[in-house]
Design a protein around this motif. Structure first.
Motif, PDB file in Angstrom:
ATOM      1  N   LYS A   1      39.536  59.070  -9.098  1.00 41.62           N
ATOM      2  CA  LYS A   1      40.785  59.962  -9.115  1.00 41.62           C
ATOM      3  C   LYS A   1      41.366  60.279  -7.825  1.00 41.62           C
ATOM      4  O   LYS A   1      41.948  60.454  -8.277  1.00 41.62           O
ATOM      5  CB  LYS A   1      40.206  60.868  -9.936  1.00 41.62           C
ATOM      6  N   ILE A   2      40.961  60.271  -6.801  1.00 45.02           N
ATOM      7  CA  ILE A   2      41.380  60.608  -5.034  1.00 45.02           C
ATOM      8  C   ILE A   2      42.712  60.284  -5.346  1.00 45.02           C
ATOM      9  O   ILE A   2      42.940  60.470  -3.899  1.00 45.02           O
ATOM     10  CB  ILE A   2      39.786  61.245  -4.320  1.00 45.02           C
ATOM     11  N   VAL A   3      41.924  58.803  -5.450  1.00 46.41           N
ATOM     12  CA  VAL A   3      43.062  57.962  -4.634  1.00 46.41           C
ATOM     13  C   VAL A   3      44.633  57.417  -5.685  1.00 46.41           C
ATOM     14  O   VAL A   3      45.337  56.567  -5.900  1.00 46.41           O
ATOM     15  CB  VAL A   3      42.960  57.044  -4.141  1.00 46.41           C
ATOM     16  N   GLU A   4      44.602  58.171  -6.934  1.00 50.18           N
ATOM     17  CA  GLU A   4      45.423  57.516  -8.442  1.00 50.18           C
ATOM     18  C   GLU A   4      46.466  58.541  -8.165  1.00 50.18           C
ATOM     19  O   GLU A   4      46.940  59.993  -7.325  1.00 50.18           O
ATOM     20  CB  GLU A   4      45.112  59.331  -8.952  1.00 50.18           C
ATOM     21  N   PRO A   5      47.789  57.788  -8.285  1.00 53.33           N
ATOM     22  CA  PRO A   5      48.907  58.764  -8.028  1.00 53.33           C
ATOM     23  C   PRO A   5      49.548  59.515  -8.277  1.00 53.33           C
ATOM     24  O   PRO A   5      49.158  60.326  -9.676  1.00 53.33           O
ATOM     25  CB  PRO A   5      49.729  57.354  -7.990  1.00 53.33           C
ATOM     26  N   ASP A   6      50.565  60.178  -8.078  1.00 58.66           N
ATOM     27  CA  ASP A   6      50.987  61.477  -8.569  1.00 58.66           C
ATOM     28  C   ASP A   6      52.340  60.731 -10.102  1.00 58.66           C
ATOM     29  O   ASP A   6      52.631  59.556  -9.432  1.00 58.66           O
ATOM     30  CB  ASP A   6      51.916  62.250  -7.583  1.00 58.66           C
ATOM     31  N   GLY A   7      52.658  61.605 -10.563  1.00 56.32           N
ATOM     32  CA  GLY A   7      53.013  60.548 -12.271  1.00 56.32           C
ATOM     33  C   GLY A   7      54.882  61.391 -11.536  1.00 56.32           C
ATOM     34  O   GLY A   7      55.384  61.095 -12.227  1.00 56.32           O
ATOM     35  N   GLU A   8      54.692  62.152 -10.949  1.00 60.21           N
ATOM     36  CA  GLU A   8      56.490  62.593 -10.191  1.00 60.21           C
ATOM     37  C   GLU A   8      56.976  61.925  -9.553  1.00 60.21           C
ATOM     38  O   GLU A   8      56.416  60.542  -8.421  1.00 60.21           O
ATOM     39  CB  GLU A   8      56.432  64.085  -9.383  1.00 60.21           C
ATOM     40  N   PRO A   9      58.742  61.556  -9.597  1.00 64.02           N
ATOM     41  CA  PRO A   9      58.962  60.533  -9.636  1.00 64.02           C
ATOM     42  C   PRO A   9      59.690  60.285  -7.773  1.00 64.02           C
ATOM     43  O   PRO A   9      59.120  61.706  -7.060  1.00 64.02           O
ATOM     44  CB  PRO A   9      60.643  60.642  -9.880  1.00 64.02           C
ATOM     45  N   PHE A  10      59.724  59.282  -7.110  1.00 62.16           N
ATOM     46  CA  PHE A  10      59.554  59.549  -5.382  1.00 62.16           C
ATOM     47  C   PHE A  10      61.005  58.476  -5.306  1.00 62.16           C
ATOM     48  O   PHE A  10      61.563  58.116  -6.044  1.00 62.16           O
ATOM     49  CB  PHE A  10      58.383  58.504  -5.162  1.00 62.16           C
ATOM     50  N   GLU A  11      61.763  58.992  -4.394  1.00 57.59           N
ATOM     51  CA  GLU A  11      62.834  58.435  -3.366  1.00 57.59           C
ATOM     52  C   GLU A  11      61.918  57.126  -3.012  1.00 57.59           C
ATOM     53  O   GLU A  11      60.808  56.958  -2.165  1.00 57.59           O
ATOM     54  CB  GLU A  11      63.473  59.034  -2.421  1.00 57.59           C
ATOM     55  N   VAL A  12      62.824  56.163  -3.177  1.00 58.40           N
ATOM     56  CA  VAL A  12      62.557  54.701  -1.647  1.00 58.40           C
ATOM     57  C   VAL A  12      62.187  55.418  -0.168  1.00 58.40           C
ATOM     58  O   VAL A  12      60.746  55.058   0.011  1.00 58.40           O
ATOM     59  CB  VAL A  12      63.210  53.929  -1.811  1.00 58.40           C
ATOM     60  N   GLN A  13      62.916  55.664   0.063  1.00 56.32           N
ATOM     61  CA  GLN A  13      63.072  56.462   1.113  1.00 56.32           C
ATOM     62  C   GLN A  13      62.143  57.468   1.269  1.00 56.32           C
ATOM     63  O   GLN A  13      60.790  57.184   3.104  1.00 56.32           O
ATOM     64  CB  GLN A  13      63.951  56.279   2.034  1.00 56.32           C
ATOM     65  N   GLN A  14      61.148  58.377   0.594  1.00 57.91           N
ATOM     66  CA  GLN A  14      60.201  59.441   0.509  1.00 57.91           C
ATOM     67  C   GLN A  14      59.038  58.099   0.790  1.00 57.91           C
ATOM     68  O   GLN A  14      58.107  58.926   2.106  1.00 57.91           O
ATOM     69  CB  GLN A  14      60.203  60.453  -0.694  1.00 57.91           C
ATOM     70  N   ILE A  15      58.871  57.701   0.290  1.00 60.41           N
ATOM     71  CA  ILE A  15      57.302  56.529   0.156  1.00 60.41           C
ATOM     72  C   ILE A  15      57.441  55.581   1.472  1.00 60.41           C
ATOM     73  O   ILE A  15      56.726  55.288   2.193  1.00 60.41           O
ATOM     74  CB  ILE A  15      57.354  55.717  -1.221  1.00 60.41           C
ATOM     75  N   ILE A  16      58.492  55.025   1.713  1.00 59.67           N
ATOM     76  CA  ILE A  16      59.195  54.622   3.366  1.00 59.67           C
ATOM     77  C   ILE A  16      58.481  55.297   4.310  1.00 59.67           C
ATOM     78  O   ILE A  16      57.266  54.840   4.851  1.00 59.67           O
ATOM     79  CB  ILE A  16      59.836  53.912   3.977  1.00 59.67           C
ATOM     80  N   ASP A  17      58.435  56.224   4.212  1.00 63.87           N
ATOM     81  CA  ASP A  17      58.247  57.607   5.440  1.00 63.87           C
ATOM     82  C   ASP A  17      56.750  57.411   5.418  1.00 63.87           C
ATOM     83  O   ASP A  17      55.503  57.885   6.378  1.00 63.87           O
ATOM     84  CB  ASP A  17      58.761  58.746   5.373  1.00 63.87           C
ATOM     85  N   LEU A  18      56.292  57.853   3.939  1.00 61.69           N
ATOM     86  CA  LEU A  18      54.886  58.264   3.226  1.00 61.69           C
ATOM     87  C   LEU A  18      53.623  56.921   3.934  1.00 61.69           C
ATOM     88  O   LEU A  18      53.245  57.183   4.877  1.00 61.69           O
ATOM     89  CB  LEU A  18      54.818  57.911   2.023  1.00 61.69           C
ATOM     90  N   LEU A  19      54.234  56.345   4.061  1.00 64.43           N
ATOM     91  CA  LEU A  19      53.898  54.847   3.868  1.00 64.43           C
ATOM     92  C   LEU A  19      53.759  54.319   6.035  1.00 64.43           C
ATOM     93  O   LEU A  19      52.813  53.776   6.418  1.00 64.43           O
ATOM     94  CB  LEU A  19      54.356  53.022   4.192  1.00 64.43           C
ATOM     95  N   SER A  20      54.181  54.590   6.135  1.00 63.08           N
ATOM     96  CA  SER A  20      54.789  54.941   7.635  1.00 63.08           C
ATOM     97  C   SER A  20      53.887  56.329   8.653  1.00 63.08           C
ATOM     98  O   SER A  20      53.079  55.682   9.665  1.00 63.08           O
ATOM     99  CB  SER A  20      56.402  55.092   8.620  1.00 63.08           C
ATOM    100  N   ASP A  21      54.205  56.837   8.209  1.00 60.25           N
ATOM    101  CA  ASP A  21      53.116  58.111   8.614  1.00 60.25           C
ATOM    102  C   ASP A  21      51.887  57.350   8.082  1.00 60.25           C
ATOM    103  O   ASP A  21      51.548  58.079   9.683  1.00 60.25           O
ATOM    104  CB  ASP A  21      53.392  59.431   7.592  1.00 60.25           C
ATOM    105  N   SER A  22      51.650  57.185   7.070  1.00 53.99           N
ATOM    106  CA  SER A  22      49.810  57.056   7.070  1.00 53.99           C
ATOM    107  C   SER A  22      49.365  56.152   8.011  1.00 53.99           C
ATOM    108  O   SER A  22      48.264  55.867   8.547  1.00 53.99           O
ATOM    109  CB  SER A  22      49.281  56.145   5.704  1.00 53.99           C
ATOM    110  N   ARG A  23      50.903  54.713   7.929  1.00 56.40           N
ATOM    111  CA  ARG A  23      49.651  53.544   9.330  1.00 56.40           C
ATOM    112  C   ARG A  23      49.892  53.801  10.603  1.00 56.40           C
ATOM    113  O   ARG A  23      48.752  53.774  11.087  1.00 56.40           O
ATOM    114  CB  ARG A  23      51.020  52.230   8.994  1.00 56.40           C
TER     115      ARG A  23
END
Length: 167
Positions: free
Chosen positions: A88-110
């Motif tokens: 459950k802790i790593v299940e994604p949100d059901g809300e839509p995302f912008e591509v750049q928003q996810i790229i930024d989140l991926l960059s931040d987590s890395r």
């Protein structure tokens, strides 16, 4: 951390970004079916897994137990015929995302992962300590790190499959 692991983290993340960068908002958020994740959700899951992995490794480093732990065949995660239920802790949100928003989140987590790993002075300790993993059980910390890019490779294949249905 070994150059091999570092290179794999870098290369796998670049492959992921290449797969998603040119997708439209609709392609990115389109769910192939009710019980299947969209590409955006797959990527959000990867962000959540990376963040959870940092917490697990940090927790494991604080543990006193230094008994040698059994190494697992973590490459089995690449076998997509074996379904693994995401905790459950790593299940994604059901809300839509912008591509750049996810790229930024991926960059931040890395960035957070690499910064955290750079604080570990003696990386040999990663083979000596372990933490319980939801899919593999008690797992040495260095294998937690290896699983980050292997898990990402698994989901890159999933993204390629989803793309076949949304074009």
């Amino acid at each position: 951390m070994s150059k091999f692991v570092n290179d794999n983290l870098y290369e796998t993340r670049n492959n992921l970004i290449e797969e998603i960068a040119s997708l439209s908002y609709a392609q990115f958020n389109n769910q192939p079916s009710m019980n299947k994740w969209s590409i955006a959700q797959v990527c959000h899951h990867l962000v959540l897994v990376e963040k959870a992995s940092i917490k697990a490794i940090a927790w494991g480093l604080k543990e006193i137990d230094r008994s040698q732990k059994e190494r697992k065949k973590v490459q089995l995660i690449l076998d997509r015929t074996k379904k693994i239920q995401a905790p459950k802790i790593v299940e994604p949100d059901g809300e839509p995302f912008e591509v750049q928003q996810i790229i930024d989140l991926l960059s931040d987590s890395r960035k957070k992962l690499m910064t955290f790993l750079s604080t570990i002075e003696d990386t040999s300790i990663l083979t000596e300590k372990s933490v319980n993993h939801p899919a593999f059980g008690e797992l040495p910390l260095d294998q937690w790190i290896e699983l980050i890019y292997l898990h990402e490779q698994r989901h890159i294949e999933q993204i390629k499959e989803i793309k076949l249905f949304i074009d």
